[in-house]
Scaffold this motif. Structure first.
Motif, short mmCIF file in Angstrom:
data_model
loop_
_atom_site.label_atom_id
_atom_site.label_comp_id
_atom_site.label_asym_id
_atom_site.label_seq_id
_atom_site.Cartn_x
_atom_site.Cartn_y
_atom_site.Cartn_z
N PHE A 89 28.42 -36.48 6.65
CA PHE A 89 28.73 -37.63 5.80
C PHE A 89 29.03 -38.87 6.64
O PHE A 89 28.56 -39.98 6.33
CB PHE A 89 29.92 -37.31 4.89
CG PHE A 89 30.35 -38.47 4.03
CD1 PHE A 89 29.64 -38.80 2.89
CD2 PHE A 89 31.45 -39.24 4.38
CE1 PHE A 89 30.02 -39.88 2.11
CE2 PHE A 89 31.84 -40.32 3.61
CZ PHE A 89 31.12 -40.64 2.46
N GLU A 127 25.70 -40.13 8.21
CA GLU A 127 24.83 -40.76 7.20
C GLU A 127 25.39 -42.11 6.77
O GLU A 127 24.64 -43.09 6.62
CB GLU A 127 24.69 -39.84 5.99
CG GLU A 127 23.98 -38.53 6.25
CD GLU A 127 22.48 -38.69 6.36
OE1 GLU A 127 21.98 -39.80 6.12
OE2 GLU A 127 21.80 -37.70 6.70
N THR A 128 26.71 -42.19 6.59
CA THR A 128 27.32 -43.46 6.18
C THR A 128 27.17 -44.51 7.27
O THR A 128 26.87 -45.69 6.98
CB THR A 128 28.81 -43.25 5.86
OG1 THR A 128 28.95 -42.25 4.84
CG2 THR A 128 29.45 -44.55 5.39
N ASN A 145 23.60 -45.70 7.23
CA ASN A 145 23.38 -46.57 6.07
C ASN A 145 23.99 -47.95 6.29
O ASN A 145 23.42 -48.97 5.90
CB ASN A 145 23.97 -45.94 4.82
CG ASN A 145 23.23 -44.66 4.42
OD1 ASN A 145 22.06 -44.49 4.77
ND2 ASN A 145 23.91 -43.77 3.72
N ALA A 146 25.18 -47.99 6.92
CA ALA A 146 25.81 -49.27 7.24
C ALA A 146 24.95 -50.05 8.23
O ALA A 146 24.79 -51.28 8.11
CB ALA A 146 27.21 -49.05 7.80
N THR A 169 25.69 -51.20 1.73
CA THR A 169 26.02 -49.89 2.31
C THR A 169 26.38 -48.88 1.23
O THR A 169 25.92 -47.73 1.25
CB THR A 169 27.19 -50.04 3.31
OG1 THR A 169 26.83 -50.97 4.34
CG2 THR A 169 27.53 -48.70 3.93
N ALA A 170 27.18 -49.33 0.27
CA ALA A 170 27.58 -48.44 -0.83
C ALA A 170 26.37 -48.02 -1.66
O ALA A 170 26.25 -46.84 -2.04
CB ALA A 170 28.62 -49.12 -1.70
N ILE A 200 23.10 -47.92 -0.74
CA ILE A 200 22.22 -47.03 0.04
C ILE A 200 22.84 -45.64 0.15
O ILE A 200 22.16 -44.62 0.00
CB ILE A 200 21.95 -47.62 1.43
CG1 ILE A 200 21.19 -48.95 1.31
CG2 ILE A 200 21.16 -46.64 2.28
CD1 ILE A 200 21.09 -49.71 2.60
N THR A 201 24.14 -45.59 0.41
CA THR A 201 24.82 -44.29 0.55
C THR A 201 24.81 -43.51 -0.76
O THR A 201 24.58 -42.30 -0.78
CB THR A 201 26.28 -44.51 1.01
OG1 THR A 201 26.27 -45.22 2.24
CG2 THR A 201 27.00 -43.18 1.19
N SER A 246 21.23 -42.19 -1.40
CA SER A 246 20.60 -41.40 -0.34
C SER A 246 20.87 -39.90 -0.46
O SER A 246 20.19 -39.09 0.18
CB SER A 246 21.08 -41.89 1.03
OG SER A 246 22.47 -41.65 1.19
N TRP A 247 21.85 -39.49 -1.28
CA TRP A 247 22.18 -38.07 -1.38
C TRP A 247 21.25 -37.30 -2.30
O TRP A 247 21.34 -36.10 -2.44
CB TRP A 247 23.63 -37.90 -1.84
CG TRP A 247 24.57 -38.33 -0.78
CD1 TRP A 247 25.26 -39.49 -0.71
CD2 TRP A 247 24.90 -37.60 0.41
NE1 TRP A 247 26.00 -39.56 0.44
CE2 TRP A 247 25.80 -38.40 1.15
CE3 TRP A 247 24.53 -36.36 0.93
CZ2 TRP A 247 26.33 -38.02 2.37
CZ3 TRP A 247 25.05 -35.97 2.14
CH2 TRP A 247 25.95 -36.78 2.85
N SER A 301 16.70 -46.50 -5.31
CA SER A 301 17.49 -47.07 -4.21
C SER A 301 16.83 -48.32 -3.65
O SER A 301 17.48 -49.36 -3.45
CB SER A 301 17.68 -46.03 -3.11
OG SER A 301 18.31 -46.60 -1.98
#
Length: 431
Positions: free
Chosen positions: A3, A6-7, A10-11, A46-47, A49-50, A53-54, A62
């Motif tokens: 996590f 990935e975060t 994404n950021a 960022t929020a 995309i995150t 993305s799951w 997205s």
């Protein structure tokens, strides 16, 4: 661990997207507020995309959501026309999707891994694919920034250019699903993705070509408009010169009259004094009819347009405490020439013919306000202030030129109506 990784990725992706957009278009404002705005949109991106993305099923959603976020970011903080902002918002996300797909298929082909494993399993192959995609996007975006042109595209060209990146995103998602469910065709799909990358780059080439063509057309029409404006200004200057000659001729007559009064045997000092006082009052009125700010370019254009207003029977009232010395002379002429031409044209049709001009300053901005009387509402029927001339070719560039100067000085433009007056308010950054 996954996590956090990935975060962080994404950021990084969100930052690369916003960095490309602001580097390409440039900021509208120079204050610290722009960085707060960037931080806000970076967090939102960022929020977004995150969140999506799951679940791979939301890949298209997205991208489309991020296109909308990019467009709002460009709209509020960056320069450029709406068409260019919309295209770049979609073009950036199309590039992200295509580069990610291209990298995944390339790594999968070289490593012998299925595309499904790269997208779903958290292992070294996936890490290499993700990092390679981000590095590749960064490198390609830097190349595009080095090759960029000042772009403006017509509305009829903006739509197909906007649709092309969106279709590319949908195609890459379809190809990815096909490869995940039919690994035996992964090699052929990899070739298709490569061709799609070439097509995507050709889309940007088409964007630049259309922008260049549109710019050439715009430049030609602006030159024609400038020629017509110069001719009008020359006529206005001639009228102003005639007024000065008339004043000089009247002054000679006044001096002759004074001389004869003093030579007369029955000359009375009271009569001479009264005559001189009348002349001084006339001189005070005359001084108020000419604008003297100390800025030659500003004085020239204001006096020319004041003379034009006078001949049209329009009352012109300037109040100037800021001389705009930070502006280039040609920008002053373009800005006030177009603003006052529009004001004179509108006021000449109104029952009460009045124009007022105020130029003041604050710590960071110069403030320009023009109020002119109008016969009827302008914005209700023509909110975009498009040309109302019967022949559209060669017209409608006055407002565009005003906006161009305002953007050059990181300014803001506002038009509104109040009490039968059309009001234009402009803020220009002094730095």
């Amino acid at each position: 661990m996954r996590f956090a990784f990935e975060t962080a990725i994404n950021a990084l992706e969100a930052f690369l997207i916003l960095d490309f957009l602001w580097s390409y278009l440039g900021f509208r404002v120079k204050s610290a507020k722009r960085w707060w705005g960037c931080a806000l949109f970076w967090i939102i991106s960022t929020a977004s995309i995150t969140f999506f993305s799951w679940n791979a099923a939301f890949e298209t959603t997205s991208s489309l959501t991020q296109i909308a976020i990019n467009f709002v970011f460009c709209l509020f903080l960056l320069r450029g026309s709406i068409g260019v902002k919309a295209f770049l918002s979609a073009f950036t996300m199309g590039g992200i999707a295509l580069i990610a797909g291209f990298t995944a298929f390339l790594i999968g082909t070289l490593s012998g891994s299925d595309i499904a494993e790269i997208y779903t399993q958290f292992d070294s192959i996936r890490l290499i694919a993700i990092l390679t995609a981000k590095i590749l996007f960064f490198q390609i975006s830097r190349i595009i920034l080095r090759l960029k042109k000042k772009a403006h595209i017509d509305k009829q060209d903006a739509f197909p250019l906007l649709i092309s990146p969106i279709i590319s995103i949908i195609i890459i998602v379809i190809l990815t699903y096909a490869a995940m469910h039919a690994p035996e065709v992964q090699t052929f799909i990899s070739l298709a993705v490569c061709l799609l990358m070439v097509l995507y780059l050709l889309t940007y080439w088409l964007f630049i070509s259309l922008a260049r063509s549109s710019q050439l057309k715009s430049d030609y029409q602006l030159l024609a408009l400038k020629h017509a404006s110069d001719q009008q200004n020359a006529a206005d200057i001639q009228n102003l010169y005639e007024e000065v000659r008339s004043i000089r001729h009247d002054m000679q007559n006044h001096l002759l009259s004074l001389s004869r009064m003093l030579e007369a045997a029955d000359c009375k000092q009271a009569d001479v004094r009264q005559y001189i006082q009348n002349l001084l009052r006339q001189q005070e009125d005359l001084n108020r009819t000419f604008v003297f700010t100390g800025n030659d370019a500003l004085d020239a254009i204001l006096n020319v347009k004041q003379s034009a207003a006078f001949h049209a029977g329009i009352s012109f009232s300037p109040v100037i405490t800021e001389t705009l010395r930070f502006m280039a002379a040609e920008d002053i002429c373009v800005l006030f020439g177009n603003l006052l031409d529009n004001a004179i044209e509108a006021a000449s049709k109104a029952p009460v013919k009045e124009i007022s001009l105020t130029i003041a300053s604050s710590d960071e901005y110069a403030m320009i306000t023009i109020r002119n009387s109008i016969a009827q509402s302008v914005l209700s029927d023509n909110p975009l202030l498009s040309t109302t001339k019967t022949v559209k070719e060669g017209h409608g560039y006055g407002v565009k030129n005003i906006k161009k100067v305002v953007q050059k000085y990181s300014g803001h433009l506002r038009n509104y109506e109040e009490n039968d007056r059309f009001i234009t308010e402009i803020l220009l950054a002094r730095s």
